[in-house]
Design a protein around this motif. Structure first.
Motif, PDB file in Angstrom:
ATOM      1  N   PRO A  77      23.384   6.483   5.824  1.00 57.11           N
ATOM      2  CA  PRO A  77      22.341   5.455   5.779  1.00 57.11           C
ATOM      3  C   PRO A  77      20.964   6.113   5.768  1.00 57.11           C
ATOM      4  O   PRO A  77      20.766   7.138   6.407  1.00 57.11           O
ATOM      5  CB  PRO A  77      22.562   4.656   7.059  1.00 57.11           C
ATOM      6  N   ARG A  78      20.032   5.556   5.007  1.00 56.62           N
ATOM      7  CA  ARG A  78      18.734   6.225   4.864  1.00 56.62           C
ATOM      8  C   ARG A  78      17.544   5.444   5.400  1.00 56.62           C
ATOM      9  O   ARG A  78      16.456   5.967   5.509  1.00 56.62           O
ATOM     10  CB  ARG A  78      18.518   6.649   3.417  1.00 56.62           C
ATOM     11  N   PHE A  79      17.711   4.156   5.679  1.00 55.68           N
ATOM     12  CA  PHE A  79      16.680   3.413   6.410  1.00 55.68           C
ATOM     13  C   PHE A  79      15.345   3.261   5.681  1.00 55.68           C
ATOM     14  O   PHE A  79      14.286   3.322   6.286  1.00 55.68           O
ATOM     15  CB  PHE A  79      16.430   4.049   7.789  1.00 55.68           C
ATOM     16  N   PHE A  80      15.396   3.084   4.362  1.00 55.92           N
ATOM     17  CA  PHE A  80      14.136   2.942   3.622  1.00 55.92           C
ATOM     18  C   PHE A  80      13.280   1.793   4.137  1.00 55.92           C
ATOM     19  O   PHE A  80      12.067   1.900   4.211  1.00 55.92           O
ATOM     20  CB  PHE A  80      14.414   2.719   2.129  1.00 55.92           C
ATOM     21  N   GLU A  81      13.936   0.670   4.478  1.00 55.68           N
ATOM     22  CA  GLU A  81      13.144  -0.493   4.864  1.00 55.68           C
ATOM     23  C   GLU A  81      12.340  -0.201   6.131  1.00 55.68           C
ATOM     24  O   GLU A  81      11.265  -0.753   6.323  1.00 55.68           O
ATOM     25  CB  GLU A  81      14.047  -1.718   5.045  1.00 55.68           C
ATOM     26  N   ALA A  82      12.880   0.725   6.980  1.00 51.73           N
ATOM     27  CA  ALA A  82      12.120   1.120   8.173  1.00 51.73           C
ATOM     28  C   ALA A  82      11.106   2.204   7.829  1.00 51.73           C
ATOM     29  O   ALA A  82       9.975   2.184   8.314  1.00 51.73           O
ATOM     30  CB  ALA A  82      13.071   1.610   9.261  1.00 51.73           C
ATOM     31  N   MET A  83      11.493   3.148   6.955  1.00 54.53           N
ATOM     32  CA  MET A  83      10.583   4.254   6.621  1.00 54.53           C
ATOM     33  C   MET A  83       9.304   3.763   5.971  1.00 54.53           C
ATOM     34  O   MET A  83       8.263   4.378   6.064  1.00 54.53           O
ATOM     35  CB  MET A  83      11.275   5.237   5.672  1.00 54.53           C
ATOM     36  N   MET A  84       9.394   2.606   5.274  1.00 53.29           N
ATOM     37  CA  MET A  84       8.218   2.122   4.545  1.00 53.29           C
ATOM     38  C   MET A  84       7.245   1.344   5.433  1.00 53.29           C
ATOM     39  O   MET A  84       6.089   1.153   5.057  1.00 53.29           O
ATOM     40  CB  MET A  84       8.664   1.247   3.376  1.00 53.29           C
ATOM     41  N   LEU A  85       7.692   0.902   6.603  1.00 55.97           N
ATOM     42  CA  LEU A  85       6.818   0.111   7.476  1.00 55.97           C
ATOM     43  C   LEU A  85       5.592   0.926   7.872  1.00 55.97           C
ATOM     44  O   LEU A  85       5.698   2.095   8.224  1.00 55.97           O
ATOM     45  CB  LEU A  85       7.555  -0.317   8.742  1.00 55.97           C
ATOM     46  N   GLY A  86       4.440   0.299   7.804  1.00 52.33           N
ATOM     47  CA  GLY A  86       3.204   0.964   8.200  1.00 52.33           C
ATOM     48  C   GLY A  86       2.609   1.838   7.112  1.00 52.33           C
ATOM     49  O   GLY A  86       1.525   2.387   7.285  1.00 52.33           O
ATOM     50  N   ARG A  87       3.297   2.002   5.979  1.00 55.71           N
ATOM     51  CA  ARG A  87       2.773   2.858   4.919  1.00 55.71           C
ATOM     52  C   ARG A  87       1.758   2.085   4.085  1.00 55.71           C
ATOM     53  O   ARG A  87       1.838   0.862   3.945  1.00 55.71           O
ATOM     54  CB  ARG A  87       3.888   3.348   3.990  1.00 55.71           C
ATOM     55  N   ARG A  88       0.852   2.832   3.456  1.00 55.83           N
ATOM     56  CA  ARG A  88      -0.143   2.211   2.574  1.00 55.83           C
ATOM     57  C   ARG A  88       0.541   1.703   1.305  1.00 55.83           C
ATOM     58  O   ARG A  88       1.528   2.257   0.845  1.00 55.83           O
ATOM     59  CB  ARG A  88      -1.212   3.227   2.167  1.00 55.83           C
ATOM     60  N   TRP A  89      -0.085   0.684   0.681  1.00 53.21           N
ATOM     61  CA  TRP A  89       0.477   0.096  -0.541  1.00 53.21           C
ATOM     62  C   TRP A  89       0.661   1.148  -1.631  1.00 53.21           C
ATOM     63  O   TRP A  89       1.602   1.086  -2.414  1.00 53.21           O
ATOM     64  CB  TRP A  89      -0.407  -1.060  -1.030  1.00 53.21           C
ATOM     65  N   ASP A  90      -0.285   2.148  -1.690  1.00 57.22           N
ATOM     66  CA  ASP A  90      -0.180   3.117  -2.790  1.00 57.22           C
ATOM     67  C   ASP A  90       0.911   4.161  -2.534  1.00 57.22           C
ATOM     68  O   ASP A  90       1.165   5.011  -3.380  1.00 57.22           O
ATOM     69  CB  ASP A  90      -1.533   3.774  -3.089  1.00 57.22           C
ATOM     70  N   GLU A  91       1.533   4.109  -1.361  1.00 59.28           N
ATOM     71  CA  GLU A  91       2.663   4.994  -1.098  1.00 59.28           C
ATOM     72  C   GLU A  91       3.991   4.250  -1.257  1.00 59.28           C
ATOM     73  O   GLU A  91       5.040   4.867  -1.411  1.00 59.28           O
ATOM     74  CB  GLU A  91       2.602   5.534   0.338  1.00 59.28           C
ATOM     75  N   ALA A  92       3.918   2.908  -1.196  1.00 57.29           N
ATOM     76  CA  ALA A  92       5.145   2.103  -1.116  1.00 57.29           C
ATOM     77  C   ALA A  92       6.085   2.389  -2.282  1.00 57.29           C
ATOM     78  O   ALA A  92       7.281   2.614  -2.103  1.00 57.29           O
ATOM     79  CB  ALA A  92       4.778   0.615  -1.085  1.00 57.29           C
ATOM     80  N   THR A  93       5.514   2.412  -3.486  1.00 51.15           N
ATOM     81  CA  THR A  93       6.348   2.590  -4.677  1.00 51.15           C
ATOM     82  C   THR A  93       6.932   3.992  -4.716  1.00 51.15           C
ATOM     83  O   THR A  93       8.088   4.184  -5.086  1.00 51.15           O
ATOM     84  CB  THR A  93       5.486   2.343  -5.934  1.00 51.15           C
ATOM     85  N   HIS A  94       6.114   4.982  -4.324  1.00 52.31           N
ATOM     86  CA  HIS A  94       6.577   6.364  -4.408  1.00 52.31           C
ATOM     87  C   HIS A  94       7.647   6.674  -3.366  1.00 52.31           C
ATOM     88  O   HIS A  94       8.439   7.587  -3.549  1.00 52.31           O
ATOM     89  CB  HIS A  94       5.385   7.329  -4.303  1.00 52.31           C
TER      90      HIS A  94
END
Lengths: 255, 432
Positions: free
Chosen positions: B42-59
């Motif tokens: 399991p890689r937990f992307f939905e948690a890893m993306m929390l708090g990130r800036r919009w310009d990082e979300a896609t990357h």
């Protein structure tokens, strides 16, 4: 010398780097001339019991299962080569460390996640000895081929230890800082041909940092735009979260 | 066959993306255990993306998958645009579609030639084909490279695109590269015709199971990019932002990937699902191929997903030609970037090569993510694959173990699962 055998083993990641090997379409036929693939779950059904000459690893080590499997793979191959950001510095997988492991399981899977096997994400070299690392998210097909050729010919392959700025300047791109964006180019390890800035975006250091960012950063750009290499290191941790954790613990150790 | 114990465990099913096992235990013809076990970490992307800036979300989110990273990027960017109220220009949409269809071509070709064809040609992988079928291999390489180069011409590369941002293109493509791509797409028609000839000779395993299928819907074109609503073969349309009213995700103990269902239960997504929902909007050349492959007689046979991919590849090449011609017919205009974040929710829905893909983001005032939900095609198919298993195994339980195992593996492969995406494998134990 007989044609060396090769295998690809995948751990925690997107398998984009194994795919990048298949992506060397024109050259795939050349790769097959260099080595005999004997095991590669993503691409073939065949498996082998014999000792393998070259073992390519993609993905990070992020579960107890991964840890056990990489130790078994290590026993089966003569040369272990990590490919891609996940295998060489844990890649995006280390972003989960900002939260507790219990917390990330709950965020994604709810209560049912409590039993899931997950540990801190580590690069392969943190668990078993590795002979060579090919960085990048994803790896560059041409660099992969060059390195495999070096290895097959018994040469020591090398990676560039200068920043992406050098390649970007060579391509005569408008500096990303000039466009008001932040770019990791001054501290990031080159070898990608500065692809992202060349296509109008910015560098996120997917190949990690140069060996000593304080000494080897592209000073001219840093001075001109008034940023320090330390500030830059903190800006994009998408691919370097693990590297930054390691730097921090090294610095604390020195104090 | 008294007291036959069948125990099949396929550990780490091959020629699929990611790690999964098939477990089958049967005793005296009665199934005791039968499932698809997903063991991918399991890689937990939905948690890893929390708090990130919009310009990082896609990357970050495109790293969910190396095979369909353009689809993830497309959907992620559309979620951001939806949240920030950005309407990209016709030019931006046309350029994105060239890259999007490029990925559809490369992913489908990878699957039907490299991963599925070895089963039909009776070899364990594509490598022996280099010797035995050199022309087919070269053709596969050419088609796959065409898909990759379409992506490269627009967004820099196909695996984790360099330059695919919200609002507009950060760099306009070189018209010469576009002309070259147009010439190669036109030339690819010949390679595709030969691929169709090959797949017209394929005999699919005899199996059918009726069930619901979901796909993107667009009023003016075959639903792939720019989904306007989610269409079901039951006849209903669900608004993009209301996808939760239609799709329910849940966790099962044997899988690191969530499963999904509708009120009807398990459902299918992917090439065959799209064909079932929207076939009348296909390009006429693709419809002719569907006719030649007799796809309409296999609408409920999951092994035919591979044939539907051949049909869609023809469609994708024709669409790429159409958008290349649109682009070449005008002077491309430079557009200013300058994205202004704002608080709110945005939902992107598109078709990844393997099926319906949803990214649902909520941002705060600073453009940082406060909630993320991603619904991935393979997760949606897992439940359906297990239902297929349960329908198929009683029909084949008297056959030799090796044959049962191969049919189950081929079934999983037909769905072209992307287990890294879904985060899952195949283990078959048969006790008869």
């Amino acid at each position: 010398m007989a044609k060396p055998t090769a295998a690809v083993f995948s751990f925690t990641g997107c398998e984009g780097c194994s795919l990048a090997i298949l992506e060397c379409e024109k050259e795939l036929l050349d790769v097959v001339k260099l080595v005999d693939f004997v095991e590669w779950r993503e691409a073939m059904s065949e498996r082998t019991e014999a000792m393998i000459d070259l073992g390519f690893i993609d993905g990070a080590i992020s579960t107890h299962h991964d840890e056990k499997k990489i130790r078994q793979v290590r026993e089966r191959v003569r040369m272990l080569i990590s490919i891609g950001a996940c295998a060489t510095n844990a890649g995006v997988n280390a972003l989960k460390h900002r939260y507790g492991l219990r917390e990330v399981k709950e965020i994604v899977y709810g209560e049912a996640g409590a039993e899931f096997d997950t540990i801190s994400a580590r690069p392969v070299h943190a668990v078993v000895p590795v002979e060579f690392e090919i960085p990048g998210c994803p790896i560059q097909g041409e660099e992969f081929l060059r390195i495999v050729l070096d290895i097959v010919q018994g040469k020591q392959p090398r990676l560039p230890n200068y920043p992406v700025c050098v390649e970007c300047k060579r391509k005569e791109n408008v500096c990303v800082f000039e466009k008001g964006m932040i770019c990791m180019g001054p501290v990031a390890r080159a070898g990608c041909g500065a692809d992202c800035p060349s296509y109008g975006a910015w560098c996120e250091a997917c190949r990690g940092f140069v060996d000593n960012p304080n000494d080897e950063a592209h000073e001219e750009v840093l001075t001109k735009y008034g940023v320090t290499s330390e500030e830059l290191l903190q800006r994009y941790d998408i691919f370097c979260a693990y590297e930054l954790e390691e730097r921090k613990s090294r610095q604390q150790g020195q104090r | 066959m008294a007291d036959r114990k069948l125990s099949i465990f396929v550990e780490e099913i091959c020629r699929v993306e990611g790690h999964g096992n098939i477990v089958l235990n049967a005793s005296n013809g009665k199934i005791e255990e039968l499932w698809l076990e997903i063991t991918e970490s399991p890689r937990f992307f939905e948690a890893m993306m929390l708090g990130r800036r919009w310009d990082e979300a896609t990357h970050i989110s495109c790293r969910i998958c190396g095979i369909c990273s353009i689809a993830h990027t497309t959907t992620s960017v559309r979620a951001i645009e939806d949240a920030f109220g950005i309407e990209p220009s016709e030019q931006t949409l046309a350029l994105r579609k060239i890259a999007y269809y490029g990925e559809m071509i490369q992913s489908h070709v990878l699957h039907f030639y490299y991963l599925a064809a070895p089963d039909f040609l009776g070899v364990p992988s594509v490598f022996p084909l280099v010797q035995s079928h050199p022309e087919e291999v070269k053709r596969a390489l050419r088609l796959k490279r065409l898909g990759n180069d379409l992506c490269k011409a627009i967004v820099g590369r196909h695996i984790h695109p360099c330059a695919y941002l919200p609002k507009c293109m950060p760099k306009l493509p070189d018209p010469k590269a576009l002309e070259d791509m147009h010439r190669r797409c036109v030339a690819a028609r010949e390679d595709l015709a030969a691929a169709v000839d090959l797949f017209a000779t394929v005999k699919l395993p005899d199996f059918q199971r009726e069930g619901e299928a979901l796909a993107s819907w667009h009023p003016d074109e075959y639903g792939m990019y720019e989904c306007q609503a989610i269409k079901s073969t039951q006849g209903d349309l669900t608004e993009r932002r209301d996808y939760r009213q239609k799709i329910h995700e849940y966790v099962v103990p044997h899988s690191h990937a969530k499963h999904a269902e509708t009120e009807q239960g398990a459902y299918m997504v992917g090439a065959l699902a799209r064909y079932r929902c929207n076939k009348e909007q296909l390009h006429p050349a693709a419809l002719a191929v569907a006719d030649r492959l007799q796809l309409d007689s296999y609408l409920f046979n999951p092994y035919a997903i591979t044939l539907a991919q051949v049909v869609e590849t023809v469609h994708s090449v024709e669409e790429a030609i159409r958008y290349l011609e649109w682009t070449l017919g005008r002077e491309l205009e430079w557009e200013d970037w300058g994205v202004k974040p704002r608080a709110g929710r945005g939902v992107g829905v598109d078709e990844a090569p393997r099926g319906l893909l949803i990214h649902d983001y909520t941002f705060d005032d600073d453009g940082k993510l406060t909630a993320v939900n991603c619904i991935i095609p393979t997760n949606q198919n897992l439940n359906n694959i297990e239902r297929d298993f349960h329908a198929l195994v009683p029909q084949i339980i008297d056959r030799p173990d090796a044959e049962i195992q191969l049919l189950l593996e081929m079934l999983v492969r037909a769905y072209d699962p992307c287990i890294s995406c879904a985060t899952h494998l195949l283990r078959v134990e048969i006790k008869r």
